[in-house]
Design a protein around this motif. Structure first.
Motif, PDB file in Angstrom:
ATOM      1  N   THR A  23      -2.931 -14.220 -11.613  1.00  0.00           N
ATOM      2  CA  THR A  23      -3.855 -13.093 -11.682  1.00  0.00           C
ATOM      3  C   THR A  23      -5.005 -13.256 -10.693  1.00  0.00           C
ATOM      4  O   THR A  23      -5.388 -12.302 -10.006  1.00  0.00           O
ATOM      5  CB  THR A  23      -4.413 -12.950 -13.110  1.00  0.00           C
ATOM      6  OG1 THR A  23      -3.324 -12.804 -14.037  1.00  0.00           O
ATOM      7  CG2 THR A  23      -5.321 -11.745 -13.217  1.00  0.00           C
ATOM      8  N   LEU A  93       2.217  -8.256  -5.975  1.00  0.00           N
ATOM      9  CA  LEU A  93       1.194  -7.703  -6.858  1.00  0.00           C
ATOM     10  C   LEU A  93      -0.071  -7.354  -6.080  1.00  0.00           C
ATOM     11  O   LEU A  93      -0.685  -6.303  -6.308  1.00  0.00           O
ATOM     12  CB  LEU A  93       0.863  -8.700  -7.967  1.00  0.00           C
ATOM     13  CG  LEU A  93       1.963  -8.955  -9.005  1.00  0.00           C
ATOM     14  CD1 LEU A  93       1.552 -10.071  -9.956  1.00  0.00           C
ATOM     15  CD2 LEU A  93       2.264  -7.684  -9.789  1.00  0.00           C
ATOM     16  N   TYR A  97      -1.267  -3.449  -6.133  1.00  0.00           N
ATOM     17  CA  TYR A  97      -2.507  -3.081  -6.806  1.00  0.00           C
ATOM     18  C   TYR A  97      -3.646  -2.882  -5.818  1.00  0.00           C
ATOM     19  O   TYR A  97      -4.608  -2.173  -6.125  1.00  0.00           O
ATOM     20  CB  TYR A  97      -2.860  -4.138  -7.846  1.00  0.00           C
ATOM     21  CG  TYR A  97      -1.995  -4.043  -9.084  1.00  0.00           C
ATOM     22  CD1 TYR A  97      -2.325  -3.186 -10.123  1.00  0.00           C
ATOM     23  CD2 TYR A  97      -0.830  -4.794  -9.197  1.00  0.00           C
ATOM     24  CE1 TYR A  97      -1.522  -3.085 -11.247  1.00  0.00           C
ATOM     25  CE2 TYR A  97      -0.015  -4.697 -10.317  1.00  0.00           C
ATOM     26  CZ  TYR A  97      -0.369  -3.847 -11.342  1.00  0.00           C
ATOM     27  OH  TYR A  97       0.436  -3.737 -12.445  1.00  0.00           O
ATOM     28  N   MET A 154      -3.105  -5.678 -13.797  1.00  0.00           N
ATOM     29  CA  MET A 154      -2.494  -6.741 -13.005  1.00  0.00           C
ATOM     30  C   MET A 154      -2.142  -7.936 -13.879  1.00  0.00           C
ATOM     31  O   MET A 154      -1.089  -8.559 -13.707  1.00  0.00           O
ATOM     32  CB  MET A 154      -3.439  -7.167 -11.879  1.00  0.00           C
ATOM     33  CG  MET A 154      -2.861  -8.219 -10.949  1.00  0.00           C
ATOM     34  SD  MET A 154      -4.020  -8.670  -9.652  1.00  0.00           S
ATOM     35  CE  MET A 154      -4.139  -7.121  -8.756  1.00  0.00           C
TER      36      MET A 154
END
Length: 251
Positions: A23, A93, A97, A154
């Motif tokens: 993350t 990711l 995002y 996310m």
């Protein structure tokens, strides 16, 4: 839950650390992409706006999971090198995002009053100085709440990496479920884990939001100070009307 041994618990705990790393790295990449593409979409040159808009539309309309597979399986065919699953997931990711975040940046920058830009021109600021000293400080507080939502999305979207064998929380839960044969306790545990991580991120972003608003004089007032000011204004109203707080009239 009693059937889950310490070794199996370690799988889940290690999965938390992998999820946090995933993350954080993805968010860092997404933030860079969001600001670069978002600011480029407000550029005065049409070619810059066109290219950044094309990036936005492509990555907004692409599945993050399919992009992850494409980076991991297709890129090696064309370039002869392959990323490890963890970094392929971070790249997918972050790019995906980041495209959503660029719309947040563009909207917040556009929301700054035109008079602020004119003030920068009057002060002979260059476009970069206007952006750094006037526009971004005022746009940043409006970006934080949408960024908070994207960060939580996310975090939850990071569960996709378990399909590629990355040892995150979801992957660890699958191993524990296979070892114990228990689905309900295991998936209840990871639901709580994701909730706790999301709650911590939300509280952290609330702190960032308060500091961002304080930077432009929009910090929330303390309740005691607000009450004191309200009481003071009531006394002033009584004085102007010739009345006293007890109900009498000053002659």
């Amino acid at each position: 839950m009693s059937e889950i041994s310490w070794g199996l618990w370690k799988l889940l705990l290690n999965g938390i650390w992998v999820t946090v790393q995933l993350t954080v790295y993805s968010a860092a990449l997404a933030a860079v992409v969001a600001f670069v593409i978002g600011l480029a979409r407000t550029h005065r040159l049409w070619i810059v706006r066109f290219l950044s808009g094309a990036y936005f539309e492509i990555f907004r309309g692409t599945s993050a999971l399919i992009l992850m597979f494409w980076i991991f399986f297709v890129l090696p065919i064309g370039f002869g090198w392959q990323l490890v699953p963890m970094w392929a997931a971070v790249l997918a990711l972050g790019l995906s995002y980041g495209a959503y975040g660029s719309e947040v940046v563009r909207g917040a920058v556009k929301a700054v009053a035109p008079a602020q830009r004119e003030a920068g021109i009057a002060l002979s600021f260059s476009p970069a100085q206007q952006l750094r000293k006037i526009i971004l400080p005022q746009a940043w507080p409006g970006m934080v709440p949408p960024f908070n939502n994207l960060l939580i999305e996310m975090l939850k979207g990071s569960a996709l990496v378990s399909i590629m064998g990355v040892g995150d929380i979801t992957f660890g839960a699958s191993l524990v479920r296979n070892a114990t044969g228990q689905s309900a306790p295991v998936y209840t545990i990871i639901l709580v884990m994701y909730f706790v991580l999301a709650f911590v991120l939300t509280r952290g972003m609330r702190v960032v939001e308060r500091h961002a608003k304080a930077g432009i004089g929009q910090a929330p007032q303390k309740r005691e100070g607000l009450r004191a000011r309200m009481n003071g204004s009531q006394v002033d109203d009584f004085a102007r009307s010739g009345a006293t707080p007890g109900g009498g009239v000053v002659r």
